[in-house]
Write an enzyme that holds these catalytic residues in place. Structure first.
Site, short mmCIF file in Angstrom:
data_model
loop_
_atom_site.label_atom_id
_atom_site.label_comp_id
_atom_site.label_asym_id
_atom_site.label_seq_id
_atom_site.Cartn_x
_atom_site.Cartn_y
_atom_site.Cartn_z
N ALA A 23 0.82 -1.21 0.00
CA ALA A 23 0.00 0.00 0.00
C ALA A 23 0.85 1.26 0.00
O ALA A 23 0.35 2.35 -0.28
CB ALA A 23 -0.91 -0.01 1.23
N TYR A 24 2.14 1.15 0.28
CA TYR A 24 2.98 2.33 0.44
C TYR A 24 2.96 3.23 -0.81
O TYR A 24 2.66 4.42 -0.73
CB TYR A 24 4.43 1.91 0.76
CG TYR A 24 5.34 3.08 1.01
CD1 TYR A 24 5.39 3.67 2.27
CD2 TYR A 24 6.16 3.59 0.01
CE1 TYR A 24 6.22 4.75 2.52
CE2 TYR A 24 6.99 4.67 0.25
CZ TYR A 24 7.02 5.24 1.50
OH TYR A 24 7.83 6.31 1.73
N GLY A 25 3.26 2.66 -1.96
CA GLY A 25 3.30 3.46 -3.19
C GLY A 25 1.95 4.02 -3.57
O GLY A 25 1.83 5.17 -4.01
N VAL A 26 0.91 3.23 -3.38
CA VAL A 26 -0.44 3.70 -3.70
C VAL A 26 -0.82 4.87 -2.80
O VAL A 26 -1.40 5.85 -3.24
CB VAL A 26 -1.47 2.55 -3.59
CG1 VAL A 26 -2.88 3.05 -3.84
CG2 VAL A 26 -1.12 1.43 -4.56
N LYS A 28 1.21 7.03 -1.51
CA LYS A 28 1.97 8.21 -1.95
C LYS A 28 1.32 8.84 -3.18
O LYS A 28 1.25 10.06 -3.30
CB LYS A 28 3.43 7.85 -2.25
CG LYS A 28 4.18 7.32 -1.04
CD LYS A 28 4.04 8.26 0.14
CE LYS A 28 4.42 7.57 1.42
NZ LYS A 28 3.86 8.20 2.60
N VAL A 59 15.97 8.31 4.03
CA VAL A 59 16.56 8.88 5.24
C VAL A 59 16.76 7.81 6.30
O VAL A 59 15.89 6.96 6.51
CB VAL A 59 15.64 10.01 5.78
CG1 VAL A 59 16.24 10.63 7.03
CG2 VAL A 59 15.42 11.08 4.72
N ARG A 60 17.91 7.87 6.95
CA ARG A 60 18.22 6.93 8.02
C ARG A 60 17.27 7.17 9.21
O ARG A 60 17.43 8.12 9.96
CB ARG A 60 19.68 7.07 8.46
CG ARG A 60 20.66 6.52 7.44
CD ARG A 60 22.10 6.54 7.91
NE ARG A 60 22.63 7.86 8.13
CZ ARG A 60 23.15 8.65 7.18
NH1 ARG A 60 23.21 8.23 5.93
NH2 ARG A 60 23.64 9.83 7.49
N THR A 61 16.28 6.33 9.29
CA THR A 61 15.30 6.37 10.39
C THR A 61 15.06 4.93 10.83
O THR A 61 15.59 3.98 10.23
CB THR A 61 13.96 6.96 9.89
OG1 THR A 61 13.44 6.10 8.87
CG2 THR A 61 14.12 8.37 9.37
#
Length: 105
Positions: A23-26, A28, A59-61
């Protein structure tokens, strides 16, 4: 489109419709489109408000992990740049911004 994806994901048919398996890309894509819609609404109302969507990069998180290429400070550059646009600025507006540059979408 977002509702279609949710329904398809819940019925496990999202792949058949061409959606990715995460779902991440959708999500966005939804944020970018929502930003463009709100920008148009603000322009129509002649509001003196800029709205943009930005990508801080990898980013380093805790989420991205220690191998990400940017420090948190480097990842903050684009959001801070947008937040500190000078008074009276009219652009960027309704754009996707990465590395402090508008990206074609």
């Amino acid at each position: 489109m977002m509702n279609e994806f949710i329904d398809a994901a819940q019925s496990e048919t999202h792949g058949d419709l061409g959606y990715p398996s995460t779902a991440y890309g959708v999500s966005k894509i939804g944020v970018v489109v929502m930003t463009k819609i709100y920008a148009r609404m603000l322009r129509e109302k002649k509001e003196d408000i800029l709205i943009n969507v930005c990508c801080p990069g990898w980013v380093r998180t805790d989420m991205a992990g220690p191998k990400a290429t940017k420090s948190p400070e480097e990842g903050a550059e684009t959001p801070v740049y947008l937040a500190l646009l000078p008074e009276g600025a009219t652009e960027p507006h309704g754009q996707f911004v990465s590395e402090k540059k508008v990206q074609e979408w």
